[in-house]
Design an enzyme around this catalytic site. Structure first.
Site, PDB file in Angstrom:
ATOM      1  N   ASP A   1      36.986  30.431  51.866  1.00 47.16           N
ATOM      2  CA  ASP A   1      38.283  30.888  52.392  1.00 47.16           C
ATOM      3  C   ASP A   1      38.808  29.975  53.509  1.00 47.16           C
ATOM      4  O   ASP A   1      39.977  29.584  53.493  1.00 47.16           O
ATOM      5  CB  ASP A   1      38.163  32.319  52.924  1.00 47.16           C
ATOM      6  CG  ASP A   1      38.047  33.347  51.804  1.00 47.16           C
ATOM      7  OD1 ASP A   1      38.593  33.108  50.710  1.00 47.16           O
ATOM      8  OD2 ASP A   1      37.416  34.396  52.029  1.00 47.16           O
TER       9      ASP A   1
ATOM     10  N   LYS B   1      31.949  40.773  50.370  1.00 47.08           N
ATOM     11  CA  LYS B   1      31.598  39.417  50.808  1.00 47.08           C
ATOM     12  C   LYS B   1      30.344  39.375  51.689  1.00 47.08           C
ATOM     13  O   LYS B   1      29.567  38.425  51.618  1.00 47.08           O
ATOM     14  CB  LYS B   1      32.788  38.770  51.529  1.00 47.08           C
ATOM     15  CG  LYS B   1      33.968  38.485  50.570  1.00 47.08           C
ATOM     16  CD  LYS B   1      35.120  37.795  51.284  1.00 47.08           C
ATOM     17  CE  LYS B   1      36.320  37.668  50.346  1.00 47.08           C
ATOM     18  NZ  LYS B   1      37.434  36.916  50.960  1.00 47.08           N
TER      19      LYS B   1
ATOM     20  N   GLY C   1      50.907  31.599  52.171  1.00 49.56           N
ATOM     21  CA  GLY C   1      49.523  31.971  51.931  1.00 49.56           C
ATOM     22  C   GLY C   1      49.013  31.658  50.535  1.00 49.56           C
ATOM     23  O   GLY C   1      47.799  31.702  50.282  1.00 49.56           O
TER      24      GLY C   1
END
Ligand code: ATR
Length: 268
Positions: free
Chosen positions: A99, A64, A234
């Site tokens: 995210d 990332k 999650g």
């Protein structure tokens, strides 16, 4: 046939192909979502000149930051120096991190009342997920406290997001006033010791969220529910973070619904 995919190392375990396959069918999109294994030593050259066959890519661990160094960043990606979603605009590879926004969207969907409390959010952990979540919560105007075993890592997140940092020894005190309590560590993931945290200091209105989605019901979430607290798993973050890529690549904001959840749960 439009080709998109996820670049990481390893990439075998990712659930993203199942998510995108569902949306391709649902929205009648003629595209393929592929696993793109990129070894660490190849990452710089891969992202410096994203191969033309890829209309867009998701990026997962450990790339990332490397991806972010080679593209035009916007939003959370520019603030944090990480990217998990890349797309092409006028021949330029652009990207950001979805995210954190994915986490907030998941919270909004599963526990919308969290926004009414005006109480600080308390994040446990100080890795990449914690950083993304702290940034996105701060962007909503929410006060954030980050608690971590290694205090220096919490302080680093605090410095870049405007959150507060505390050691784990202060966790119970911070819980007493918190609106959302988030596990952003890997504790509780299949094969990793679960968290053993006494949730009794949390107010009755608190929401408890976990970034772990395998298992879906972690020991933390089970403890929250047995205390009568709203628990957010999650999987919602995983599904909501994926919507950005679909939107950028195909021009449709896809829905995260029960049918999608069921399909991904079946792969766990
Ligand atoms: P990410 O994928 O989010 O970047 P990471 O960098 O591996 O994940 O971070 C994992 C987090 O879980 C860290 O905050 C780590 O705490 P440290 O910074 O002190 O290492 C936390 N963590 C992992 N195991 C832990 C344990 N047994 N007790 C407390 N915290 C733990």
């Amino acid at each position: 046939m439009i080709r998109v995919g996820v670049a990481g190392w390893p990439v075998k375990h990712t659930r993203s192909p199942a998510i995108f396959a569902h949306w391709f069918e649902r929205y009648g999109v003629d595209a393929r979502y592929e696993l793109i294994p990129v070894a660490p030593e190849d990452a710089d050259s891969f992202f410096a000149e994203l191969p033309a066959e890829w209309a867009g890519v998701n990026v997962t661990v450990p790339h990332k930051r490397t991806a972010a160094a080679h593209i035009k960043l916007e939003g959370a990606g520019a603030r944090l120096g990480v990217a998990n979603t890349l797309w092409r605009a006028d021949g330029v590879v652009c990207g950001t991190s979805s995210d954190g926004p994915g986490f907030v969207a998941s919270l909004d969907a599963a526990a919308p009342a969290w926004r009414d409390s005006n109480a600080p959010a308390l994040i446990l952990g100080a890795g990449g997920a914690a950083l993304a979540i702290a940034d996105a919560l701060r962007a909503t105007g929410c006060a954030v406290t980050v608690a971590n075993r290694t205090l220096a890592k919490a302080e680093s997140i605090a410095a870049s997001t405007g959150a507060a940092a505390i050691p784990l020894t202060d966790l119970a005190d911070a819980m007493a006033g918190c609106g959302v309590f988030i596990n952003a560590t890997t504790r509780g993931m299949a094969g990793i010791d679960p968290l053993d945290i006494d949730l009794s200091p949390l107010p009755a209105s608190a929401v408890v969220a976990d970034i772990v989605y395998n298992p879906l019901e972690t020991a933390l979430l089970a403890a929250a529910r047995s205390r009568g607290l709203v628990a957010v798993d999650g999987l919602g973050m995983l599904l909501h973070q994926a919507t950005l890529g679909f939107e950028r690549w195909f021009g449709i904001k896809p829905e995260v619904d029960a049918a999608l959840r069921a399909k991904v749960v079946a792969t766990l």
